[in-house]
Design a protein around this motif. Structure first.
Motif, PDB file in Angstrom:
ATOM      1  N   PHE A  53      29.923 113.431  15.049  1.00  0.00           N
ATOM      2  CA  PHE A  53      28.644 114.267  14.801  1.00  0.00           C
ATOM      3  C   PHE A  53      28.235 114.110  13.436  1.00  0.00           C
ATOM      4  O   PHE A  53      28.701 113.735  12.306  1.00  0.00           O
ATOM      5  CB  PHE A  53      28.760 115.549  14.915  1.00  0.00           C
ATOM      6  CG  PHE A  53      29.848 116.433  14.263  1.00  0.00           C
ATOM      7  CD1 PHE A  53      29.329 117.238  12.882  1.00  0.00           C
ATOM      8  CD2 PHE A  53      31.118 116.541  14.502  1.00  0.00           C
ATOM      9  CE1 PHE A  53      30.225 117.920  12.325  1.00  0.00           C
ATOM     10  CE2 PHE A  53      31.951 117.163  13.780  1.00  0.00           C
ATOM     11  CZ  PHE A  53      31.848 117.830  12.792  1.00  0.00           C
ATOM     12  N   TYR A  54      26.908 114.218  13.195  1.00  0.00           N
ATOM     13  CA  TYR A  54      26.231 114.436  11.777  1.00  0.00           C
ATOM     14  C   TYR A  54      25.801 115.899  11.611  1.00  0.00           C
ATOM     15  O   TYR A  54      25.608 116.613  12.447  1.00  0.00           O
ATOM     16  CB  TYR A  54      25.110 113.762  11.912  1.00  0.00           C
ATOM     17  CG  TYR A  54      24.960 112.291  11.925  1.00  0.00           C
ATOM     18  CD1 TYR A  54      25.307 111.500  10.754  1.00  0.00           C
ATOM     19  CD2 TYR A  54      24.785 111.588  12.956  1.00  0.00           C
ATOM     20  CE1 TYR A  54      24.927 110.206  10.879  1.00  0.00           C
ATOM     21  CE2 TYR A  54      24.610 110.088  13.122  1.00  0.00           C
ATOM     22  CZ  TYR A  54      24.900 109.488  11.868  1.00  0.00           C
ATOM     23  OH  TYR A  54      24.924 108.043  11.711  1.00  0.00           O
ATOM     24  N   LEU A  55      25.984 116.343  10.385  1.00  0.00           N
ATOM     25  CA  LEU A  55      25.252 117.676  10.068  1.00  0.00           C
ATOM     26  C   LEU A  55      24.118 117.342   8.979  1.00  0.00           C
ATOM     27  O   LEU A  55      24.083 116.021   8.193  1.00  0.00           O
ATOM     28  CB  LEU A  55      26.274 118.321   9.164  1.00  0.00           C
ATOM     29  CG  LEU A  55      27.549 118.941   9.937  1.00  0.00           C
ATOM     30  CD1 LEU A  55      28.426 119.844   8.727  1.00  0.00           C
ATOM     31  CD2 LEU A  55      27.014 119.960  10.945  1.00  0.00           C
ATOM     32  N   VAL A  56      23.110 117.880   9.246  1.00  0.00           N
ATOM     33  CA  VAL A  56      21.854 117.869   8.416  1.00  0.00           C
ATOM     34  C   VAL A  56      21.534 119.188   7.580  1.00  0.00           C
ATOM     35  O   VAL A  56      21.884 120.187   8.310  1.00  0.00           O
ATOM     36  CB  VAL A  56      20.569 117.653   9.360  1.00  0.00           C
ATOM     37  CG1 VAL A  56      19.061 117.442   8.432  1.00  0.00           C
ATOM     38  CG2 VAL A  56      20.989 116.115  10.144  1.00  0.00           C
ATOM     39  N   ALA A  57      21.435 118.798   6.351  1.00  0.00           N
ATOM     40  CA  ALA A  57      20.960 120.077   5.444  1.00  0.00           C
ATOM     41  C   ALA A  57      19.399 120.028   5.344  1.00  0.00           C
ATOM     42  O   ALA A  57      18.736 118.926   5.083  1.00  0.00           O
ATOM     43  CB  ALA A  57      21.535 119.879   3.959  1.00  0.00           C
ATOM     44  N   GLU A  58      19.063 121.237   5.464  1.00  0.00           N
ATOM     45  CA  GLU A  58      17.372 121.309   5.167  1.00  0.00           C
ATOM     46  C   GLU A  58      17.160 122.297   3.909  1.00  0.00           C
ATOM     47  O   GLU A  58      18.012 123.424   4.028  1.00  0.00           O
ATOM     48  CB  GLU A  58      16.771 121.986   6.532  1.00  0.00           C
ATOM     49  CG  GLU A  58      16.693 120.696   7.635  1.00  0.00           C
ATOM     50  CD  GLU A  58      16.123 121.586   8.881  1.00  0.00           C
ATOM     51  OE1 GLU A  58      16.307 122.677   9.141  1.00  0.00           O
ATOM     52  OE2 GLU A  58      15.438 120.645   9.695  1.00  0.00           O
ATOM     53  N   HIS A  59      16.269 122.079   3.375  1.00  0.00           N
ATOM     54  CA  HIS A  59      15.729 123.214   2.264  1.00  0.00           C
ATOM     55  C   HIS A  59      14.189 123.183   2.475  1.00  0.00           C
ATOM     56  O   HIS A  59      13.520 122.443   2.529  1.00  0.00           O
ATOM     57  CB  HIS A  59      16.142 122.581   1.083  1.00  0.00           C
ATOM     58  CG  HIS A  59      15.708 123.568  -0.130  1.00  0.00           C
ATOM     59  ND1 HIS A  59      14.306 123.336  -0.844  1.00  0.00           N
ATOM     60  CD2 HIS A  59      15.882 124.551  -0.623  1.00  0.00           C
ATOM     61  CE1 HIS A  59      14.144 123.936  -1.726  1.00  0.00           C
ATOM     62  NE2 HIS A  59      14.929 124.965  -1.549  1.00  0.00           N
ATOM     63  N   ALA A  60      13.818 124.458   2.733  1.00  0.00           N
ATOM     64  CA  ALA A  60      12.402 124.953   3.083  1.00  0.00           C
ATOM     65  C   ALA A  60      11.776 124.023   4.252  1.00  0.00           C
ATOM     66  O   ALA A  60      11.004 123.407   4.058  1.00  0.00           O
ATOM     67  CB  ALA A  60      11.695 124.704   1.901  1.00  0.00           C
ATOM     68  N   SER A  61      12.715 123.946   5.234  1.00  0.00           N
ATOM     69  CA  SER A  61      12.415 123.046   6.427  1.00  0.00           C
ATOM     70  C   SER A  61      12.340 121.726   6.128  1.00  0.00           C
ATOM     71  O   SER A  61      11.484 121.050   7.059  1.00  0.00           O
ATOM     72  CB  SER A  61      11.028 123.682   7.017  1.00  0.00           C
ATOM     73  OG  SER A  61      11.389 125.042   7.396  1.00  0.00           O
ATOM     74  N   GLU A  62      12.599 121.078   5.162  1.00  0.00           N
ATOM     75  CA  GLU A  62      12.406 119.690   4.767  1.00  0.00           C
ATOM     76  C   GLU A  62      13.933 119.208   4.576  1.00  0.00           C
ATOM     77  O   GLU A  62      14.808 119.797   4.177  1.00  0.00           O
ATOM     78  CB  GLU A  62      12.140 119.488   3.311  1.00  0.00           C
ATOM     79  CG  GLU A  62      11.795 118.112   2.845  1.00  0.00           C
ATOM     80  CD  GLU A  62      11.420 118.006   1.562  1.00  0.00           C
ATOM     81  OE1 GLU A  62      11.368 116.822   1.117  1.00  0.00           O
ATOM     82  OE2 GLU A  62      11.093 118.718   0.956  1.00  0.00           O
ATOM     83  N   ALA A  63      14.317 118.039   5.333  1.00  0.00           N
ATOM     84  CA  ALA A  63      15.679 117.506   5.612  1.00  0.00           C
ATOM     85  C   ALA A  63      15.981 117.084   4.057  1.00  0.00           C
ATOM     86  O   ALA A  63      15.160 116.228   3.371  1.00  0.00           O
ATOM     87  CB  ALA A  63      15.781 116.342   6.560  1.00  0.00           C
ATOM     88  N   ALA A  64      17.213 117.420   3.677  1.00  0.00           N
ATOM     89  CA  ALA A  64      17.568 117.256   2.286  1.00  0.00           C
ATOM     90  C   ALA A  64      18.777 116.250   2.098  1.00  0.00           C
ATOM     91  O   ALA A  64      19.116 116.017   1.117  1.00  0.00           O
ATOM     92  CB  ALA A  64      17.978 118.526   1.475  1.00  0.00           C
ATOM     93  N   GLY A  65      19.395 116.332   3.165  1.00  0.00           N
ATOM     94  CA  GLY A  65      20.828 115.312   3.171  1.00  0.00           C
ATOM     95  C   GLY A  65      21.327 115.672   4.454  1.00  0.00           C
ATOM     96  O   GLY A  65      21.245 116.140   5.430  1.00  0.00           O
ATOM     97  N   GLN A  66      22.561 114.746   4.614  1.00  0.00           N
ATOM     98  CA  GLN A  66      23.368 114.584   5.650  1.00  0.00           C
ATOM     99  C   GLN A  66      24.750 113.947   5.347  1.00  0.00           C
ATOM    100  O   GLN A  66      25.111 113.639   4.433  1.00  0.00           O
ATOM    101  CB  GLN A  66      22.779 113.347   6.535  1.00  0.00           C
ATOM    102  CG  GLN A  66      22.833 112.226   5.950  1.00  0.00           C
ATOM    103  CD  GLN A  66      22.353 110.854   6.580  1.00  0.00           C
ATOM    104  OE1 GLN A  66      21.211 111.051   6.894  1.00  0.00           O
ATOM    105  NE2 GLN A  66      23.066 109.714   6.729  1.00  0.00           N
ATOM    106  N   LEU A  67      25.628 114.115   6.447  1.00  0.00           N
ATOM    107  CA  LEU A  67      26.980 113.669   6.463  1.00  0.00           C
ATOM    108  C   LEU A  67      27.310 113.289   7.893  1.00  0.00           C
ATOM    109  O   LEU A  67      26.853 114.338   8.819  1.00  0.00           O
ATOM    110  CB  LEU A  67      28.025 114.452   5.550  1.00  0.00           C
ATOM    111  CG  LEU A  67      28.523 115.735   6.028  1.00  0.00           C
ATOM    112  CD1 LEU A  67      29.477 115.778   7.415  1.00  0.00           C
ATOM    113  CD2 LEU A  67      29.359 116.288   4.806  1.00  0.00           C
ATOM    114  N   MET A  68      28.454 112.503   7.953  1.00  0.00           N
ATOM    115  CA  MET A  68      28.653 112.075   9.493  1.00  0.00           C
ATOM    116  C   MET A  68      30.104 112.405   9.533  1.00  0.00           C
ATOM    117  O   MET A  68      31.003 112.204   8.413  1.00  0.00           O
ATOM    118  CB  MET A  68      28.654 110.705   9.992  1.00  0.00           C
ATOM    119  CG  MET A  68      29.105 110.249  11.171  1.00  0.00           C
ATOM    120  SD  MET A  68      28.621 108.367  11.456  1.00  0.00           S
ATOM    121  CE  MET A  68      29.660 107.783  10.425  1.00  0.00           C
ATOM    122  N   VAL A  69      30.687 112.731  10.522  1.00  0.00           N
ATOM    123  CA  VAL A  69      32.143 112.991  10.711  1.00  0.00           C
ATOM    124  C   VAL A  69      32.580 112.585  11.923  1.00  0.00           C
ATOM    125  O   VAL A  69      32.045 112.296  13.123  1.00  0.00           O
ATOM    126  CB  VAL A  69      32.312 114.866  11.008  1.00  0.00           C
ATOM    127  CG1 VAL A  69      33.855 114.957  11.667  1.00  0.00           C
ATOM    128  CG2 VAL A  69      32.131 115.444   9.964  1.00  0.00           C
TER     129      VAL A  69
END
Length: 156
Positions: A53-69
């Motif tokens: 799976f991927y996790l996505v980080a959002e800041h102020a509704s803007e995608a800011a980063g990701q990682l995959m497991v």
């Protein structure tokens, strides 16, 4: 960043993730990834929980980063290692706690899963900044070396 949201990736995130994967490959290894292949790869993982799976980080509704497991079964431990891969934080959000938040969420999820025996990742040998970040988060350098046989890198 106190208003950071960490969530599992959805199919609509595949384009963002694939673009980040291409940027990361170019930045870290000087490799140019095929856009269509990287998009299919991101979409395939999002569509199949057995792959990871991927996790996505959002800041102020803007995608800011990701990682995959992804997963590795350990017969020695009768448990699963979670491998962190495809880590990318957009340039505008670097050094602001995005990766730390993503990593902490993976730790929480792994602890809740009940069958995870550890978290692993690999890092480019020259990426000293990332290595120091991982140590600061409590990870330890492994005694393993990584070897690979890469079949037709970049093919579809």
């Amino acid at each position: 960043m106190t208003d950071l949201v960490i969530r599992r990736a959805a199919p609509a995130d595949a384009t963002f993730i694939a673009a980040n994967n291409r940027a990361m490959a170019l930045e870290t290894e000087g490799k140019v990834l095929d856009p269509a292949t990287s998009l299919r790869g991101a979409a395939a993982l999002i569509a199949d929980d057995a792959k990871g799976f991927y996790l996505v980080a959002e800041h102020a509704s803007e995608a800011a980063g990701q990682l995959m497991v992804t997963y590795e079964w350990s017969d020695w431990r009768n448990g699963t290692f979670w491998w962190i891969q495809s880590v990318y934080v957009t340039p505008a959000h670097r050094r602001s706690g995005v990766f730390r938040a993503l990593y902490r969420r993976v730790q929480e999820m792994a602890a809740d899963a009940g069958d995870v025996c550890g978290i692993r990742l690999y890092v480019e040998t020259a990426n000293v900044r990332a290595q120091s970040t991982y140590v600061a988060l409590g990870m330890q350098r492994s005694h393993y070396e990584l070897y690979e046989l890469d079949f037709a890198f970049g093919s579809s």
